[in-house]
Design a protein around this motif. Structure first.
Motif, PDB file in Angstrom:
ATOM      1  N   LEU A  23      55.338 -22.044  41.045  1.00 54.93           N
ATOM      2  CA  LEU A  23      54.974 -22.298  40.087  1.00 54.93           C
ATOM      3  C   LEU A  23      53.998 -23.519  39.129  1.00 54.93           C
ATOM      4  O   LEU A  23      52.986 -22.710  38.915  1.00 54.93           O
TER       5      LEU A  23
ATOM      6  N   PRO B   6      50.149 -22.014  38.356  1.00 46.93           N
ATOM      7  CA  PRO B   6      50.648 -21.196  38.151  1.00 46.93           C
ATOM      8  C   PRO B   6      49.650 -19.712  37.832  1.00 46.93           C
ATOM      9  O   PRO B   6      50.463 -18.832  38.365  1.00 46.93           O
ATOM     10  N   ASP B   7      48.719 -19.892  37.802  1.00 44.23           N
ATOM     11  CA  ASP B   7      48.060 -18.551  38.367  1.00 44.23           C
ATOM     12  C   ASP B   7      48.182 -17.540  39.582  1.00 44.23           C
ATOM     13  O   ASP B   7      48.558 -16.480  39.216  1.00 44.23           O
TER      14      ASP B   7
ATOM     15  N   ARG C 162      50.889 -18.023  41.446  1.00 44.95           N
ATOM     16  CA  ARG C 162      52.066 -17.313  41.530  1.00 44.95           C
ATOM     17  C   ARG C 162      52.525 -16.518  41.233  1.00 44.95           C
ATOM     18  O   ARG C 162      52.597 -14.764  40.708  1.00 44.95           O
ATOM     19  N   ALA C 163      51.744 -15.892  39.116  1.00 43.29           N
ATOM     20  CA  ALA C 163      51.905 -15.188  38.174  1.00 43.29           C
ATOM     21  C   ALA C 163      51.478 -13.872  38.238  1.00 43.29           C
ATOM     22  O   ALA C 163      51.549 -12.788  38.714  1.00 43.29           O
TER      23      ALA C 163
ATOM     24  N   SER D 232      57.057 -12.759  34.347  1.00 36.33           N
ATOM     25  CA  SER D 232      55.692 -12.929  34.729  1.00 36.33           C
ATOM     26  C   SER D 232      55.357 -14.142  33.638  1.00 36.33           C
ATOM     27  O   SER D 232      54.456 -15.541  34.333  1.00 36.33           O
ATOM     28  N   ASP D 233      54.322 -13.080  32.844  1.00 34.22           N
ATOM     29  CA  ASP D 233      54.187 -13.993  32.089  1.00 34.22           C
ATOM     30  C   ASP D 233      54.686 -14.932  30.881  1.00 34.22           C
ATOM     31  O   ASP D 233      53.523 -16.303  31.490  1.00 34.22           O
TER      32      ASP D 233
ATOM     33  N   ARG E  37      54.235 -18.461  33.894  1.00 34.60           N
ATOM     34  CA  ARG E  37      53.019 -18.612  33.649  1.00 34.60           C
ATOM     35  C   ARG E  37      52.027 -19.941  33.098  1.00 34.60           C
ATOM     36  O   ARG E  37      52.291 -20.490  33.065  1.00 34.60           O
TER      37      ARG E  37
ATOM     38  N   LEU F 162      51.655 -23.094  33.598  1.00 35.44           N
ATOM     39  CA  LEU F 162      50.841 -24.481  32.629  1.00 35.44           C
ATOM     40  C   LEU F 162      51.487 -25.259  32.243  1.00 35.44           C
ATOM     41  O   LEU F 162      51.431 -26.497  32.360  1.00 35.44           O
TER      42      LEU F 162
END
Length: 98
Positions: A18, A22-23, A25-26, A54-55, A58, A62
């Motif tokens: 993650l 981040p993007d 994996r989300a 999930s959001d 993310r 980040l």
């Protein structure tokens, strides 16, 4: 977390993946959630919970990525010497090495 597949939770809990992407994996988590819903493994309510988790993961990743970059744990290297970011190097001790 009842009703959410273990494989999905395992992906959610993979903090290293993650933080490093981040993007990406989300997006994987979202696709897994939709696929589980299409296979009727999860209800619509669980799908919503999975997408929200999930959001949130993310956004957490980040923040962690940004902090790690400022600590010097990540370093961007460019292939052509420009200021454009290239690959990410992970795991260096801050202030040591190149």
């Amino acid at each position: 977390m009842a009703g959410i597949p273990k494989a999905w939770l395992d992906e959610l809990n993979d903090q290293f993946s993650l933080v490093t992407d981040p993007d990406g994996r989300a997006a994987v988590l979202d696709e897994m959630a939709y696929a589980a819903h299409r296979r009727r493994e999860v209800s619509s309510e669980n799908l919503v919970d999975m997408l929200e988790l999930s959001d949130a993961a993310r956004l957490w990743a980040l923040t962690e990525h940004e902090e790690a970059y400022h600590l010097g744990l990540f370093k961007y290297e460019s292939w052509d010497g420009s200021d454009e970011p290239g690959r990410i190097i992970v795991g260096r001790t801050p202030g040591w090495g190149c």
